[in-house]
Scaffold this motif. Structure first.
Motif, mmCIF file in Angstrom:
data_model
loop_
_atom_site.group_PDB
_atom_site.id
_atom_site.type_symbol
_atom_site.label_atom_id
_atom_site.label_comp_id
_atom_site.label_asym_id
_atom_site.label_seq_id
_atom_site.Cartn_x
_atom_site.Cartn_y
_atom_site.Cartn_z
ATOM 1 N N LEU A 101 0.814 -1.212 0.000
ATOM 2 C CA LEU A 101 0.000 0.000 0.000
ATOM 3 C C LEU A 101 0.853 1.270 0.000
ATOM 4 O O LEU A 101 0.336 2.369 0.235
ATOM 5 N N ALA A 102 2.136 1.116 -0.247
ATOM 6 C CA ALA A 102 3.027 2.283 -0.184
ATOM 7 C C ALA A 102 2.577 3.380 -1.148
ATOM 8 O O ALA A 102 2.512 4.558 -0.786
ATOM 9 N N PHE A 103 2.220 2.987 -2.373
ATOM 10 C CA PHE A 103 1.804 4.003 -3.337
ATOM 11 C C PHE A 103 0.405 4.542 -3.022
ATOM 12 O O PHE A 103 0.092 5.682 -3.350
ATOM 13 N N ALA A 104 -0.412 3.732 -2.361
ATOM 14 C CA ALA A 104 -1.729 4.217 -1.930
ATOM 15 C C ALA A 104 -1.545 5.316 -0.877
ATOM 16 O O ALA A 104 -2.249 6.327 -0.876
ATOM 17 N N ARG A 105 -0.594 5.118 0.006
ATOM 18 C CA ARG A 105 -0.319 6.149 1.019
ATOM 19 C C ARG A 105 0.205 7.422 0.371
ATOM 20 O O ARG A 105 -0.166 8.535 0.745
ATOM 21 N N LEU A 106 1.060 7.221 -0.614
ATOM 22 C CA LEU A 106 1.609 8.382 -1.332
ATOM 23 C C LEU A 106 0.466 9.132 -2.028
ATOM 24 O O LEU A 106 0.424 10.369 -2.044
ATOM 25 N N ASN A 107 -0.456 8.366 -2.585
ATOM 26 C CA ASN A 107 -1.624 8.962 -3.247
ATOM 27 C C ASN A 107 -2.440 9.773 -2.239
ATOM 28 O O ASN A 107 -2.821 10.917 -2.511
ATOM 29 N N ARG A 108 -2.703 9.204 -1.075
ATOM 30 C CA ARG A 108 -3.523 9.916 -0.076
ATOM 31 C C ARG A 108 -2.838 11.189 0.402
ATOM 32 O O ARG A 108 -3.472 12.190 0.664
ATOM 33 N N ARG A 109 -1.534 11.121 0.454
ATOM 34 C CA ARG A 109 -0.794 12.288 0.933
ATOM 35 C C ARG A 109 -0.930 13.456 -0.045
ATOM 36 O O ARG A 109 -1.043 14.602 0.357
ATOM 37 N N HIS A 110 -0.922 13.143 -1.335
ATOM 38 C CA HIS A 110 -0.895 14.214 -2.338
ATOM 39 C C HIS A 110 -2.238 14.496 -3.001
ATOM 40 O O HIS A 110 -2.412 15.547 -3.600
ATOM 41 N N ALA A 111 -3.167 13.553 -2.932
ATOM 42 C CA ALA A 111 -4.363 13.682 -3.768
ATOM 43 C C ALA A 111 -5.384 14.661 -3.225
ATOM 44 O O ALA A 111 -6.241 15.127 -3.959
ATOM 45 N N GLY A 112 -5.319 14.963 -1.956
ATOM 46 C CA GLY A 112 -6.416 15.742 -1.392
ATOM 47 C C GLY A 112 -7.634 14.836 -1.314
ATOM 48 O O GLY A 112 -7.511 13.613 -1.258
ATOM 49 N N ALA A 113 -8.815 15.446 -1.352
ATOM 50 C CA ALA A 113 -10.026 14.644 -1.213
ATOM 51 C C ALA A 113 -10.255 13.835 -2.487
ATOM 52 O O ALA A 113 -10.076 14.340 -3.590
ATOM 53 N N PRO A 114 -10.667 12.579 -2.338
ATOM 54 C CA PRO A 114 -10.912 11.759 -3.532
ATOM 55 C C PRO A 114 -12.273 12.064 -4.157
ATOM 56 O O PRO A 114 -13.136 12.666 -3.531
ATOM 57 N N VAL A 115 -12.428 11.617 -5.373
ATOM 58 C CA VAL A 115 -13.752 11.634 -5.994
ATOM 59 C C VAL A 115 -14.544 10.489 -5.368
ATOM 60 O O VAL A 115 -14.053 9.359 -5.312
ATOM 61 N N THR A 116 -15.728 10.814 -4.877
ATOM 62 C CA THR A 116 -16.540 9.728 -4.320
ATOM 63 C C THR A 116 -17.772 9.541 -5.193
ATOM 64 O O THR A 116 -18.377 10.497 -5.675
ATOM 65 N N LEU A 117 -18.090 8.316 -5.398
ATOM 66 C CA LEU A 117 -19.221 8.008 -6.263
ATOM 67 C C LEU A 117 -20.008 6.882 -5.616
ATOM 68 O O LEU A 117 -19.444 5.845 -5.274
ATOM 69 N N HIS A 118 -21.288 7.141 -5.438
ATOM 70 C CA HIS A 118 -22.144 6.082 -4.910
ATOM 71 C C HIS A 118 -23.222 5.781 -5.932
ATOM 72 O O HIS A 118 -23.948 6.672 -6.359
ATOM 73 N N ILE A 119 -23.306 4.556 -6.319
ATOM 74 C CA ILE A 119 -24.334 4.177 -7.298
ATOM 75 C C ILE A 119 -25.462 3.510 -6.522
ATOM 76 O O ILE A 119 -25.270 2.451 -5.925
ATOM 77 N N PRO A 120 -26.636 4.161 -6.507
ATOM 78 C CA PRO A 120 -27.739 3.647 -5.681
ATOM 79 C C PRO A 120 -28.141 2.231 -6.085
ATOM 80 O O PRO A 120 -27.940 1.812 -7.228
ATOM 81 N N ALA A 121 -28.748 1.560 -5.140
ATOM 82 C CA ALA A 121 -29.187 0.170 -5.358
ATOM 83 C C ALA A 121 -30.056 0.060 -6.605
ATOM 84 O O ALA A 121 -30.852 0.955 -6.903
ATOM 85 N N ASP A 122 -29.855 -1.017 -7.320
ATOM 86 C CA ASP A 122 -30.691 -1.374 -8.482
ATOM 87 C C ASP A 122 -30.716 -0.329 -9.588
ATOM 88 O O ASP A 122 -31.670 -0.260 -10.361
ATOM 89 N N THR A 123 -29.688 0.527 -9.647
ATOM 90 C CA THR A 123 -29.597 1.467 -10.771
ATOM 91 C C THR A 123 -28.420 1.061 -11.657
ATOM 92 O O THR A 123 -27.630 0.179 -11.305
#
Lengths: 394, 250
Positions: A101-123
């Motif tokens: 997860l080393a690169f995931a940590r690096l990503n979190r350090r630099h990325a700021g807030a992530p894009v979040t996407l929630h796809i509702p049930a049955d859509t």
């Protein structure tokens, strides 16, 4: 250690990183640009070329920043990691797989807030995401696919020469969710692409992933998949084509952690010239995964005198009630097939291209539709001169 | 059409052809018969240019051109077709693509433009009908999952589409049941023409019941031991090869 200290990067001495193209990464500049400029948007437009007409939502990110001018459909939400429920960061970070997860940590350090996407049930959602790397970018996504929802996700990673990108993608499939995930990693000449995918499937969820890697100077793809619910099904089809001095490395760890979890994994790699390819398919089956099924075929083709190809199946099984098959081969173009094509008047370079095309075609055949397949094929056509005509007839 | 003079060849350092002399005029069908291991398949491969088959002496003229100086694909483009004894399976390369690429390679060699897509399909469909093959074969991988008989029909289909000047058919009859043999023979017979030559390599007389050869040659121990008309094949069927080998040794 201060929380502001740069995360430690892995080295080829770390397990699962043996073949990773890590040379010189300590000297790389990881800080992305603060904001998007008009100039960057024009550069990205040129990189993207003719945009195929979007049938659904399309988002373009430039060095991790959302570019509304190159997108259509509803804009993404920029969220926070807390409360999404998709992250298993803390637990994973604490585990012994920290280097993964080393690169995931690096990503979190630099990325700021992530894009979040929630796809509702049955859509149903049809989403295309293009990540354009111009200098340095850390695109970050947290996606939740609701119960019974369907997502068709096309992801493209491309950019400018010598760029650097480090993707962090978390994807969680609720029970019965179904995702067709088509990924094209196509960094520009001299560019490097790193990524960490954390995927979790609940009961009865299905993920079909097709990944094609080509171009760039180096890529490393780390995917950590949890089949957490009963009868979760994963199909993972990956192809990598290396040319010149490129290095492409993938590590895919699939943890079967519930009864009836199933994985089908196929990898095809073609190493030409002096390129180096490595694929490590790590299958774990825990004691909870009674009746699990894992099937792997990893095949590499050495197509250059100084090319290197490694394909490693790795099985770790803690239950007796499991079906697991795996095969790994490294070979060269078949001399009998080649002669057969020559004997039909086909020129040697075209004949070789055709056989390489055939070698990866069973991966490309898993793409969900013909239009997408044509786009992926276009990405590898320049590497297979003389076989262009095979595309339209495939 | 084809003039072979004192041809010597080895495979893996082992001498297999030991001075072949053979002349096949345009418009004729010649059969080459002989016991196992006599060099029949080697002769076919040498003519088609298979790597690993080393010519150590002699010459081969094809329409006045030094055939041995050409690369395998150039021989095919110039009009030499080898029907394989064991056609290879090539999953992922579909039949229709191979047919089209092969036809276009030959057309390019003749200075013709690429074949029109519609005309091509018309042509292929007509030939498939003749070979009694299902059109579903077109979209399948080359010979992939084909039975032995289907593979042989596919070889003849390719030959009919390419219309070569010289066809070398290496044991095209082996593994065929009697109905398939008739279909294959019919396919070959439709190709007979004054400007074309066909060389049939076979073990058995039965193919020659359906394709009447102009000349029959017996190849054994790397040489042509005897040549004759169609009656020679019947004599071989009745008496075997031993008497010829004995005569040659005497």
């Amino acid at each position: 250690m201060s929380t502001n200290a740069a995360p430690a990067l892995p080295s080829t001495r770390d397990e699962n990183w043996r073949y990773a193209p890590l040379r010189g990464i300590e000297r790389l500049q990881w800080t992305p640009p603060d904001a998007l400029t008009a100039e960057a948007i024009e550069s990205a437009r040129a990189v993207l070329g003719d945009l195929a007409p979007a049938t659904g939502t399309r988002w373009t990110f430039i060095d991790g920043h959302f570019a509304a001018a190159l997108s259509n459909g509803p804009a993404p939400q920029i969220g926070t990691r807390a409360g999404t429920g998709a992250g298993t960061d803390a637990a994973a970070d604490a585990s012994d797989s920290g280097a993964d997860l080393a690169f995931a940590r690096l990503n979190r350090r630099h990325a700021g807030a992530p894009v979040t996407l929630h796809i509702p049930a049955d859509t149903t959602l049809d989403l295309e995401v293009a990540c354009v790397a111009l200098s340095v970018g850390h695109p970050a996504f947290v996606i939740e696919v609701g119960r019974g929802a369907k997502l068709q996700l096309v992801e493209r990673h491309l950019g400018a020469a010598n760029a650097l990108s480090n993707l962090g993608l978390q994807l969680r499939l609720a029970p019965g969710a179904r995702v067709e995930h088509s990924r094209l990693l196509q960094p520009a000449a001299g560019a490097r692409h790193f990524e960490t995918l954390q995927l979790r499937l609940d009961a009865g969820a299905e993920l079909h992933l097709v990944q094609l890697t080509t171009g760039g100077a180096a890529t490393r793809s780390t995917a950590l998949v949890e089949l957490a619910g009963a009868d979760a099904t994963l199909r993972w089809h990956a192809a990598m084509l290396g040319a010149g001095q490129q290095a492409h490395d993938a590590y895919v760890r699939v943890t079967h952690d519930a009864p009836g979890a199933r994985t089908e994994q196929a990898y095809r790699g073609i190493a030409a010239d002096r390129s180096r390819l490595a694929f490590n398919g790590h299958m774990r089956v825990t004691s909870r995964a009674r009746g699990a099924n894992s099937d792997q075929t990893l095949r590499s083709l050495l197509a250059g005198p100084a090319a290197e190809a490694n394909a490693r199946p790795q099985l770790e099984i803690d239950t007796d009630d499991v079906r697991a098959s795996h095969g790994a081969t490294v070979g060269k173009l078949d001399a009998d097939m080649l002669f057969y094509l020559l004997s039909r008047g086909i020129a040697p370079d075209a004949a070789e291209s055709l056989l390489k095309w055939a070698f990866v075609s069973d991966v490309l055949a898993k793409l969900p539709d013909a239009a997408l397949r044509a786009r992926f094929e276009a990405a590898i056509a320049p590497l297979l001169p003389g076989a262009e005509a095979a595309r339209s007839l495939a | 059409m084809l003039e072979i003079k004192d041809l010597h060849a080895s495979v893996g350092g082992r001498k297999v052809l030991d001075g072949i002399n053979l002349s096949v005029p345009a418009g004729e069908v010649h059969a080459i018969m002989g016991p196992n291991g006599s060099g029949k398949s080697t002769l076919s491969y040498v003519l088609a240019g298979r790597p690993g088959y080393e010519v150590t002496g002699g010459s081969v003229q094809f329409r006045g051109v030094d055939l041995l100086a050409l690369a395998p694909e150039e021989r095919a483009q110039a009009g030499v077709f080898l029907g394989f004894q064991y056609p290879v399976e090539i999953p992922g390369v579909n039949n229709v693509y191979l047919l089209k690429a092969a036809l276009n390679a030959a057309r390019k060699h003749r200075g013709l433009p690429e074949v029109d897509a519609f005309e091509f399909l018309q042509l292929v469909r007509a030939k498939m009908k003749l070979m009694q093959m299902d059109e579903a074969f077109l979209s399948r991988g080359v010979n992939e999952g084909f039975s032995g008989g289907e593979k042989k029909r596919n070889e003849i289909l390719q030959m009919l589409v390419l219309e070569p000047a010289l066809a070398l058919l290496d044991e095209t009859d082996s593994g065929l049941d009697i109905d398939a043999l008739k279909v294959v023979a019919n396919g070959v017979n439709t190709l007979r023409a004054p400007d074309r030559s066909i060389v049939l390599v076979t073990h058995y007389q039965r193919l020659l019941d359906h394709i009447r050869p102009d000349r029959v040659h017996v190849l054994a121990r790397g040489r042509i031991l005897r040549s004759g008309g169609p009656e020679l094949a019947l004599e071989l069927e009745a008496r075997g090869y031993d008497w010829l080998l004995a005569e040659a040794a005497a």
